[in-house]
Enzyme design. Sequence first.
Site, PDB file in Angstrom:
ATOM      1  N   GLU A 278       0.844  -1.211   0.000  1.00 52.57           N
ATOM      2  CA  GLU A 278       0.000   0.000   0.000  1.00 52.57           C
ATOM      3  C   GLU A 278       0.871   1.251   0.000  1.00 52.57           C
ATOM      4  O   GLU A 278       0.547   2.248  -0.643  1.00 52.57           O
ATOM      5  CB  GLU A 278      -0.937   0.011   1.210  1.00 52.57           C
ATOM      6  CG  GLU A 278      -1.946  -1.126   1.237  1.00 52.57           C
ATOM      7  CD  GLU A 278      -2.780  -1.216  -0.027  1.00 52.57           C
ATOM      8  OE1 GLU A 278      -3.183  -0.176  -0.581  1.00 52.57           O
ATOM      9  OE2 GLU A 278      -3.013  -2.352  -0.487  1.00 52.57           O
ATOM     10  N   TRP A 281       1.845   1.716  -3.465  1.00 46.07           N
ATOM     11  CA  TRP A 281       0.770   2.368  -4.247  1.00 46.07           C
ATOM     12  C   TRP A 281       0.866   3.893  -4.079  1.00 46.07           C
ATOM     13  O   TRP A 281       0.696   4.670  -5.007  1.00 46.07           O
ATOM     14  CB  TRP A 281      -0.624   1.922  -3.753  1.00 46.07           C
ATOM     15  CG  TRP A 281      -1.193   0.742  -4.469  1.00 46.07           C
ATOM     16  CD1 TRP A 281      -1.326  -0.512  -3.971  1.00 46.07           C
ATOM     17  CD2 TRP A 281      -1.736   0.698  -5.811  1.00 46.07           C
ATOM     18  NE1 TRP A 281      -1.903  -1.329  -4.918  1.00 46.07           N
ATOM     19  CE2 TRP A 281      -2.177  -0.622  -6.045  1.00 46.07           C
ATOM     20  CE3 TRP A 281      -1.895   1.644  -6.828  1.00 46.07           C
ATOM     21  CZ2 TRP A 281      -2.767  -1.015  -7.256  1.00 46.07           C
ATOM     22  CZ3 TRP A 281      -2.478   1.251  -8.038  1.00 46.07           C
ATOM     23  CH2 TRP A 281      -2.893  -0.063  -8.233  1.00 46.07           C
ATOM     24  N   TRP A 310     -21.144  12.547 -19.099  1.00 47.08           N
ATOM     25  CA  TRP A 310     -21.534  12.571 -17.681  1.00 47.08           C
ATOM     26  C   TRP A 310     -22.884  13.252 -17.499  1.00 47.08           C
ATOM     27  O   TRP A 310     -23.257  14.126 -18.265  1.00 47.08           O
ATOM     28  CB  TRP A 310     -20.474  13.321 -16.851  1.00 47.08           C
ATOM     29  CG  TRP A 310     -19.104  12.723 -16.923  1.00 47.08           C
ATOM     30  CD1 TRP A 310     -17.989  13.300 -17.448  1.00 47.08           C
ATOM     31  CD2 TRP A 310     -18.687  11.433 -16.456  1.00 47.08           C
ATOM     32  NE1 TRP A 310     -16.911  12.460 -17.341  1.00 47.08           N
ATOM     33  CE2 TRP A 310     -17.315  11.312 -16.729  1.00 47.08           C
ATOM     34  CE3 TRP A 310     -19.343  10.368 -15.834  1.00 47.08           C
ATOM     35  CZ2 TRP A 310     -16.581  10.170 -16.403  1.00 47.08           C
ATOM     36  CZ3 TRP A 310     -18.616   9.245 -15.509  1.00 47.08           C
ATOM     37  CH2 TRP A 310     -17.251   9.145 -15.790  1.00 47.08           C
ATOM     38  N   ASN A 345     -10.677   2.328   3.131  1.00 52.30           N
ATOM     39  CA  ASN A 345     -10.314   2.213   1.715  1.00 52.30           C
ATOM     40  C   ASN A 345     -11.354   1.455   0.880  1.00 52.30           C
ATOM     41  O   ASN A 345     -11.729   1.886  -0.206  1.00 52.30           O
ATOM     42  CB  ASN A 345      -8.959   1.530   1.573  1.00 52.30           C
ATOM     43  CG  ASN A 345      -8.546   1.411   0.119  1.00 52.30           C
ATOM     44  OD1 ASN A 345      -8.442   2.400  -0.582  1.00 52.30           O
ATOM     45  ND2 ASN A 345      -8.351   0.183  -0.341  1.00 52.30           N
ATOM     46  N   TRP A 363     -16.375  11.837 -12.249  1.00 50.76           N
ATOM     47  CA  TRP A 363     -15.519  11.492 -11.113  1.00 50.76           C
ATOM     48  C   TRP A 363     -14.847  12.696 -10.488  1.00 50.76           C
ATOM     49  O   TRP A 363     -14.529  12.710  -9.302  1.00 50.76           O
ATOM     50  CB  TRP A 363     -14.454  10.469 -11.535  1.00 50.76           C
ATOM     51  CG  TRP A 363     -13.568  10.902 -12.681  1.00 50.76           C
ATOM     52  CD1 TRP A 363     -13.825  10.758 -14.011  1.00 50.76           C
ATOM     53  CD2 TRP A 363     -12.300  11.565 -12.596  1.00 50.76           C
ATOM     54  NE1 TRP A 363     -12.797  11.283 -14.766  1.00 50.76           N
ATOM     55  CE2 TRP A 363     -11.840  11.775 -13.923  1.00 50.76           C
ATOM     56  CE3 TRP A 363     -11.489  11.985 -11.549  1.00 50.76           C
ATOM     57  CZ2 TRP A 363     -10.632  12.406 -14.219  1.00 50.76           C
ATOM     58  CZ3 TRP A 363     -10.282  12.603 -11.841  1.00 50.76           C
ATOM     59  CH2 TRP A 363      -9.869  12.812 -13.162  1.00 50.76           C
ATOM     60  N   TRP A 386      -9.682   7.891  -7.437  1.00 52.67           N
ATOM     61  CA  TRP A 386     -10.875   8.220  -8.232  1.00 52.67           C
ATOM     62  C   TRP A 386     -10.730   7.735  -9.673  1.00 52.67           C
ATOM     63  O   TRP A 386     -11.672   7.192 -10.250  1.00 52.67           O
ATOM     64  CB  TRP A 386     -11.161   9.733  -8.180  1.00 52.67           C
ATOM     65  CG  TRP A 386     -12.003  10.031  -6.977  1.00 52.67           C
ATOM     66  CD1 TRP A 386     -11.569  10.431  -5.752  1.00 52.67           C
ATOM     67  CD2 TRP A 386     -13.421   9.850  -6.871  1.00 52.67           C
ATOM     68  NE1 TRP A 386     -12.628  10.522  -4.886  1.00 52.67           N
ATOM     69  CE2 TRP A 386     -13.773  10.181  -5.541  1.00 52.67           C
ATOM     70  CE3 TRP A 386     -14.425   9.455  -7.738  1.00 52.67           C
ATOM     71  CZ2 TRP A 386     -15.099  10.122  -5.084  1.00 52.67           C
ATOM     72  CZ3 TRP A 386     -15.738   9.397  -7.288  1.00 52.67           C
ATOM     73  CH2 TRP A 386     -16.058   9.722  -5.979  1.00 52.67           C
TER      74      TRP A 386
HETATM   75  P1  FAD Z   1      -3.500   1.651   5.367  1.00 53.32           P
HETATM   76  O1  FAD Z   1      -4.300   0.574   4.775  1.00 53.32           O
HETATM   77  O2  FAD Z   1      -2.956   1.450   6.718  1.00 53.32           O
HETATM   78  O3  FAD Z   1      -2.306   1.953   4.346  1.00 53.32           O
HETATM   79  C1  FAD Z   1      -1.074   2.584   4.752  1.00 53.32           C
HETATM   80  C2  FAD Z   1      -0.820   3.817   3.935  1.00 53.32           C
HETATM   81  O4  FAD Z   1      -0.613   3.486   2.580  1.00 53.32           O
HETATM   82  C3  FAD Z   1      -1.964   4.810   3.946  1.00 53.32           C
HETATM   83  O5  FAD Z   1      -1.931   5.607   5.096  1.00 53.32           O
HETATM   84  C4  FAD Z   1      -1.713   5.576   2.664  1.00 53.32           C
HETATM   85  O6  FAD Z   1      -0.741   6.583   2.833  1.00 53.32           O
HETATM   86  C5  FAD Z   1      -1.152   4.518   1.748  1.00 53.32           C
HETATM   87  N1  FAD Z   1      -2.211   3.918   0.927  1.00 53.32           N
HETATM   88  C6  FAD Z   1      -3.050   2.919   1.269  1.00 53.32           C
HETATM   89  N2  FAD Z   1      -3.858   2.598   0.248  1.00 53.32           N
HETATM   90  C7  FAD Z   1      -3.525   3.434  -0.752  1.00 53.32           C
HETATM   91  C8  FAD Z   1      -4.011   3.592  -2.081  1.00 53.32           C
HETATM   92  N3  FAD Z   1      -4.982   2.821  -2.589  1.00 53.32           N
HETATM   93  N4  FAD Z   1      -3.467   4.554  -2.840  1.00 53.32           N
HETATM   94  C9  FAD Z   1      -2.469   5.341  -2.360  1.00 53.32           C
HETATM   95  N5  FAD Z   1      -1.975   5.221  -1.125  1.00 53.32           N
HETATM   96  C10 FAD Z   1      -2.490   4.281  -0.335  1.00 53.32           C
HETATM   97  N6  FAD Z   1      -5.419   8.107   0.424  1.00 53.32           N
HETATM   98  C11 FAD Z   1      -4.938   9.258   0.939  1.00 53.32           C
HETATM   99  O7  FAD Z   1      -3.957   9.240   1.688  1.00 53.32           O
HETATM  100  N7  FAD Z   1      -5.535  10.462   0.628  1.00 53.32           N
HETATM  101  C12 FAD Z   1      -6.623  10.549  -0.186  1.00 53.32           C
HETATM  102  O8  FAD Z   1      -7.102  11.649  -0.451  1.00 53.32           O
HETATM  103  C13 FAD Z   1      -7.159   9.335  -0.711  1.00 53.32           C
HETATM  104  N8  FAD Z   1      -8.272   9.360  -1.500  1.00 53.32           N
HETATM  105  C14 FAD Z   1      -8.749   8.171  -2.014  1.00 53.32           C
HETATM  106  C15 FAD Z   1      -9.872   8.212  -2.858  1.00 53.32           C
HETATM  107  C16 FAD Z   1     -10.365   7.025  -3.408  1.00 53.32           C
HETATM  108  C17 FAD Z   1     -11.566   7.079  -4.325  1.00 53.32           C
HETATM  109  C18 FAD Z   1      -9.737   5.803  -3.113  1.00 53.32           C
HETATM  110  C19 FAD Z   1     -10.266   4.519  -3.702  1.00 53.32           C
HETATM  111  C20 FAD Z   1      -8.633   5.754  -2.281  1.00 53.32           C
HETATM  112  C21 FAD Z   1      -8.119   6.932  -1.722  1.00 53.32           C
HETATM  113  N9  FAD Z   1      -6.997   6.926  -0.864  1.00 53.32           N
HETATM  114  C22 FAD Z   1      -6.505   8.107  -0.370  1.00 53.32           C
HETATM  115  C23 FAD Z   1      -6.257   5.669  -0.599  1.00 53.32           C
HETATM  116  C24 FAD Z   1      -6.699   4.892   0.664  1.00 53.32           C
HETATM  117  O9  FAD Z   1      -8.076   4.751   0.685  1.00 53.32           O
HETATM  118  C25 FAD Z   1      -6.248   5.570   1.960  1.00 53.32           C
HETATM  119  O10 FAD Z   1      -4.884   5.887   1.891  1.00 53.32           O
HETATM  120  C26 FAD Z   1      -6.458   4.656   3.165  1.00 53.32           C
HETATM  121  O11 FAD Z   1      -7.811   4.313   3.276  1.00 53.32           O
HETATM  122  C27 FAD Z   1      -5.999   5.376   4.420  1.00 53.32           C
HETATM  123  O12 FAD Z   1      -6.212   4.585   5.542  1.00 53.32           O
HETATM  124  P2  FAD Z   1      -4.999   3.963   6.343  1.00 53.32           P
HETATM  125  O13 FAD Z   1      -4.012   5.018   6.671  1.00 53.32           O
HETATM  126  O14 FAD Z   1      -5.579   3.195   7.476  1.00 53.32           O
HETATM  127  O15 FAD Z   1      -4.380   2.985   5.259  1.00 53.32           O
END
Ligand code: FAD
Length: 487
Positions: A278, A281, A310, A345, A363, A386
């Site tokens: 993650e 990512w 849209w 997420n 979107w 998105w």
């Molecule tokens: P954990 O699951 O603990 O992951 C650890 C870290 O990895 C996160 O804190 C984050 O920095 C990074 N990460 C995790 N998943 C992703 C991912 N899919 N893409 C990029 N980085 C990721 N994340 C944001 O930080 N800011 C946003 O504005 C954001 N908007 C999102 C919008 C959409 C539509 C989607 C599908 C995902 C988005 N995410 C965003 C990614 C992800 O949902 C969040 O990072 C995550 O839910 C944060 O929770 P956590 O810190 O417990 O994540």
Amino acid sequence: MATHLVWLRNDLRLNDNSALWAACRRREDRVIALFIATPEQWRRHNMSPRQADYIWRSLQLLQQGLAEKGIALHYHQCDDFNAAVSYLQQFCRERQVKALFYNYQYEFNERERDAAVERLLPQQGVTVQGFDDGVLLPPGSVRTGNQKMYKVFTPFSRACLKRLRDDLPPCLPAPEARADATADEPSTLTPFDYPRHSIDEQLFSPGEAAALRRLREFCRQQVVDYPARRDYPAYESTSRLSVCLAVGTLSPRQCLHRLLREQPHALEAGPGSVWLNELIWRDFYRHLLVAFPALCKNQPFMAWTKQLAWQQRPEQFNAWCEGKTGFPIVDAAMRQMNATGWMHNRLRMITASFLVKDLQIDWRRGERYFMSVLIDGDLAANNGGWQWAASTGTDAVPYFRIFNPTTQGERFDKQGEFIRRWLPELAAVPDSAIHDPHGWAKKNHQRLDYPQPIVEHKAARQQTLAIFEAARKASPVISPEQVNEQF
Ligand code: FAD
């Protein structure tokens, strides 16, 4: 003795801060720090008031931490990045700054701002040094055999892991206290001229110390169960470190090093590797922003998706924003985000898909709304998420794979444990009917104070497929590189 200035932006920490570390390298230099708030710019970027509050509280803690190191944190508030650059020039002149240090930001406006700084400051005798700090690996450094940016995540991730195994980037300690504790008084941190929305400190404690504590706890225990539990929003199973990473109270390298200390085989697919993926990512989306700056300018990655027809649907858009769509998992998720500034997420994927594929709403409207509410709003991750959900992005979900919001709810919140937390109006509905409350109410002659579904999923799915097919047929084939050139 030269005066070194550290310009803090989204790197609000003492530990593993490359710019701060470099500024403090020579014991004899005088080091000062500066934070410039730019509320007008933040408005343009739809920064949420909660994120602004988290920044403000974290800044206060950082100011104390810097003072203990003999470094005064100065503070200024102005409108936007142009004003910030002018102020920086004036500040450097007045304080006879010889060298300026900062960590790069990768968004388009931020890069333009830094390019102006790198052009102007040397003209007044200030050397400028930038560092790649908010990423595991610098953008541009992970490339295909043809020296191109990867457009697909899995090979990118593989290449990153190899790089990290071969040459682990170091994690820097906090600098030592300065020998010549500065005579400078730090500035008073006046509240930002920005809408107020206090954060819930139980959920999101500001500052570096709290971020490190959370990271340690997560890597020691929860990260092992993360692969099995991370998709279920009823569990507290993800790190919730996203705001810390977005604002920089924590660095991704600190995450990696702590992870490896607790889970030594994380780089070799051992425990912890799924969580590390993650973080990769997160890097992937940052690297993409740099390779394809059009992404910062509302452009889809796949050019043909510009043709998508849209719908406006203001009432349905409002229902989505407010969590009143009549689809329990969507509504619970939106209410969680509206109430706390954070959304799980899996639910971000479901709600984004619902807006785009069930309501056929652009979107970009959802992206903006998320940014304006999320405490962890981050252009790269939000745009990436998105565009993934909308099937307009790189390595996105194929457009014909459309989430069914009801079955997603049944799969990831079977008993409705999460839904019940946010939809008290469904308290009387039994677990077995939680994903179809109106079906249950009708059968049992009950009245529910909960909206009817605002759309019929099956029919919406067919319309969406038709919209995507039409756009695909109508478009010339244009590569993402060409989109970049046109922009
Ligand atoms: P954990 O699951 O603990 O992951 C650890 C870290 O990895 C996160 O804190 C984050 O920095 C990074 N990460 C995790 N998943 C992703 C991912 N899919 N893409 C990029 N980085 C990721 N994340 C944001 O930080 N800011 C946003 O504005 C954001 N908007 C999102 C919008 C959409 C539509 C989607 C599908 C995902 C988005 N995410 C965003 C990614 C992800 O949902 C969040 O990072 C995550 O839910 C944060 O929770 P956590 O810190 O417990 O994540």
